[in-house]
Design an enzyme around this catalytic site. Structure first.
Site, PDB file in Angstrom:
ATOM      1  N   LYS A  93       0.710  -7.763  11.460  1.00 48.89           N
ATOM      2  CA  LYS A  93       1.260  -7.672  10.108  1.00 48.89           C
ATOM      3  C   LYS A  93       2.706  -7.216  10.223  1.00 48.89           C
ATOM      4  CE  LYS A  93      -3.234  -6.772   7.974  1.00 48.89           C
ATOM      5  NZ  LYS A  93      -4.153  -5.759   7.433  1.00 48.89           N
ATOM      6  N   ARG A  94       3.578  -7.859   9.520  1.00 44.46           N
ATOM      7  CA  ARG A  94       5.027  -7.624   9.611  1.00 44.46           C
ATOM      8  C   ARG A  94       5.519  -8.048  11.005  1.00 44.46           C
ATOM      9  NH1 ARG A  94       2.840  -3.680   6.369  1.00 44.46           N
ATOM     10  NH2 ARG A  94       3.643  -3.691   4.240  1.00 44.46           N
ATOM     11  N   LYS A 128       2.262   2.880   2.257  1.00 40.07           N
ATOM     12  CA  LYS A 128       3.386   2.864   3.191  1.00 40.07           C
ATOM     13  C   LYS A 128       4.622   2.240   2.549  1.00 40.07           C
ATOM     14  CE  LYS A 128       0.988   0.677   6.479  1.00 40.07           C
ATOM     15  NZ  LYS A 128      -0.390   0.601   5.952  1.00 40.07           N
ATOM     16  N   GLU A 179     -10.249   7.156   3.339  1.00 41.79           N
ATOM     17  CA  GLU A 179      -9.778   6.488   4.561  1.00 41.79           C
ATOM     18  C   GLU A 179      -8.335   6.849   4.896  1.00 41.79           C
ATOM     19  OE1 GLU A 179     -10.937   2.402   4.669  1.00 41.79           O
ATOM     20  OE2 GLU A 179      -9.091   1.765   5.653  1.00 41.79           O
ATOM     21  N   LYS A 195     -12.982  -0.764  -2.754  1.00 43.21           N
ATOM     22  CA  LYS A 195     -12.028   0.199  -2.191  1.00 43.21           C
ATOM     23  C   LYS A 195     -10.673   0.012  -2.866  1.00 43.21           C
ATOM     24  CE  LYS A 195     -10.213   0.091   2.130  1.00 43.21           C
ATOM     25  NZ  LYS A 195     -10.456  -0.074   3.579  1.00 43.21           N
ATOM     26  N   ASN A 204      -3.818   5.192   3.695  1.00 45.47           N
ATOM     27  CA  ASN A 204      -2.921   4.587   4.690  1.00 45.47           C
ATOM     28  C   ASN A 204      -1.979   5.600   5.348  1.00 45.47           C
ATOM     29  OD1 ASN A 204      -3.446   1.966   2.688  1.00 45.47           O
ATOM     30  ND2 ASN A 204      -3.401   1.501   4.863  1.00 45.47           N
ATOM     31  N   ASP A 214      -8.236   4.631   0.143  1.00 46.10           N
ATOM     32  CA  ASP A 214      -7.517   4.484   1.412  1.00 46.10           C
ATOM     33  C   ASP A 214      -6.074   4.935   1.214  1.00 46.10           C
ATOM     34  OD1 ASP A 214      -6.361   3.701   3.773  1.00 46.10           O
ATOM     35  OD2 ASP A 214      -6.972   1.600   3.653  1.00 46.10           O
ATOM     36  N   LYS A 238      -6.475   1.495  -3.000  1.00 48.75           N
ATOM     37  CA  LYS A 238      -5.440   2.220  -2.266  1.00 48.75           C
ATOM     38  C   LYS A 238      -5.001   3.442  -3.071  1.00 48.75           C
ATOM     39  CE  LYS A 238      -5.092  -0.779   1.128  1.00 48.75           C
ATOM     40  NZ  LYS A 238      -5.367  -0.421   2.532  1.00 48.75           N
ATOM     41  N   ASP A 240       0.865  -1.172   0.000  1.00 50.81           N
ATOM     42  CA  ASP A 240       0.000   0.000   0.000  1.00 50.81           C
ATOM     43  C   ASP A 240       0.907   1.228   0.000  1.00 50.81           C
ATOM     44  OD1 ASP A 240       0.860   0.376   2.635  1.00 50.81           O
ATOM     45  OD2 ASP A 240      -0.926  -0.550   3.493  1.00 50.81           O
ATOM     46  N   HIS A 294     -12.377  -2.549  10.589  1.00 48.98           N
ATOM     47  CA  HIS A 294     -11.220  -2.859   9.756  1.00 48.98           C
ATOM     48  C   HIS A 294     -10.880  -4.350   9.774  1.00 48.98           C
ATOM     49  CE1 HIS A 294      -6.714  -3.462   9.690  1.00 48.98           C
ATOM     50  NE2 HIS A 294      -6.902  -2.942   8.513  1.00 48.98           N
TER      51      HIS A 294
END
Ligand SMILES: [Mg+2]
Length: 363
Positions: free
Chosen positions: A47-48, A13, A217, A160, A193, A191, A162, A11, A293
């Protein structure tokens, strides 16, 4: 447990360089069995990084509920938090509590022979749903369009995608392409992020107004409540946020700051269903919309029990973990008649499990 993803996921990030592509998800499952043989299952995730830490903390605090009456969920939630009080009531510590709390709610609903939504008090038997997994930024726009068409054909109600790329014009092109493919009647969300600063969010938010988006978002940093409030006041398009917040107190601050139109709590991230219900009560009190979410297997039930028409986010990523499938048709996700959350762990989930521990009552 480590769930591998079919392809690395990116995404904003990742495109802005703050994170690496995601290749898998760590899941923490709690299975609770009573003396008379009733069972409940709950889960949290990371996550991660963070999965091993959640597991280690859950293992340390779990003895606080062994031998207790599982019906007293609020009291047991307090006991779990107090067992780890030294490391706080948010972040990783509260997320370890979540898996156990969710298992207690599943257990209670199963014992009652009711789907969790019915135990809580449902407002509806199905919830509007939208797909997220088809619109990530690692996916070329042609595939995003095909994914959108496939999602709608499968019965999902909204799409949706990104945004938040370093080049805002590229975001606008993707949104325009998807809007043109799905038509004006299909609910479409974006979104970012958290990857915009305040001026960028306002500029791109204004540029996006013409697309009739259902929401924008995480346009800003998850803790910039003041910035979100100013943006929400400036735009016609609703602003949604809240997925990164860990704990009911963090959501209370967001809601009291009038920071968004749509609140996006995540039960595994806020510490389970017990604090989620507090967030939902606050959000309803402020006449806000709800769009939880991730973790649709849990959030379908919680959204069904929210007074105002909510949304559930569709990801197929966790499907291999469970023997059951969620029914999706006519733009909505439907509750099943199965008691509790209505999920049981699949053989694949057992095969992906890296470590387990059994904590038994001494008497
Ligand atoms: Mg999001």
């Amino acid at each position: 447990m480590h769930l591998p993803l079919a392809a690395p996921v990116s995404d904003a990030k990742v495109l802005t360089g703050v994170q690496r592509p995601m290749t898998g998800i760590a899941l923490l499952f709690a299975e609770i069995t009573t003396r008379d043989g009733h069972q409940g299952i709950g889960f949290g995730y990371a996550k991660r990084a963070g999965g091993p830490g959640q597991y280690a903390h859950a293992r340390e605090i779990a003895p606080a509920v062994v031998g207790q009456d599982p019906s007293d969920i609020g009291r047991l939630w307090d006991r779990l938090v107090w067992a780890g009080a030294s490391v706080g009531r948010s972040g990783l510590a509260i997320q370890a509590v979540a898996a156990l709390d969710i298992a207690l709610w599943d257990l209670k609903a199963r014992r009652a022979g009711l789907p969790l939504a019915k135990l809580l008090g449902a407002f509806r038997d199905s919830v509007r749903c939208y797909n997220t997994s088809g619109g990530f930024l690692h996916t070329p726009v042609g595939e995003v369009l095909d994914n959108a068409t496939a999602s709608l054909e499968r019965g999902l109600g909204g799409i949706k995608i990104k945004v938040g790329q370093p080049d805002g014009a590229a975001d606008l092109e993707r949104v325009a392409a998807v809007r043109s493919r799905v038509g004006d009647a299909v609910p479409l969300m974006v979104d970012a992020n958290q990857q915009w600063d305040r001026p960028t969010a306002l500029r791109l938010g204004r540029a996006l107004e013409g697309f009739g988006l259902t929401w924008i978002e995480e346009p800003l940093d998850a803790y910039d409540h003041e910035g979100h409030a100013a943006l929400a006041a400036a735009l016609d398009t609703p602003v949604a946020t809240g997925e990164m917040l860990a704990g009911a107190a963090e959501h209370a601050a967001l809601i009291e700051a009038r920071a968004c139109d749509i609140v996006q709590p995540d039960a595994p991230r806020v510490g389970g269903i017990t604090p989620f219900l507090k967030v939902a009560a606050l959000a309803d009190h402020r006449h806000l919309q709800l769009a939880p979410h991730f973790a649709m297997e849990i959030h379908l039930h919680l959204a069904a029990a929210y007074p105002r028409e909510p949304w559930v986010e569709h990801f197929e990523w966790l499907e291999p973990l469970f023997n059951e499938r969620t029914e999706i048709r006519d733009g909505r996700m439907h509750l099943s008649a199965r008691p509790g959350l209505g999920i049981t762990l699949s053989p694949q989930a057992r095969a992906w499990t890296r470590e387990t521990c059994l904590i038994e009552s001494p008497d």
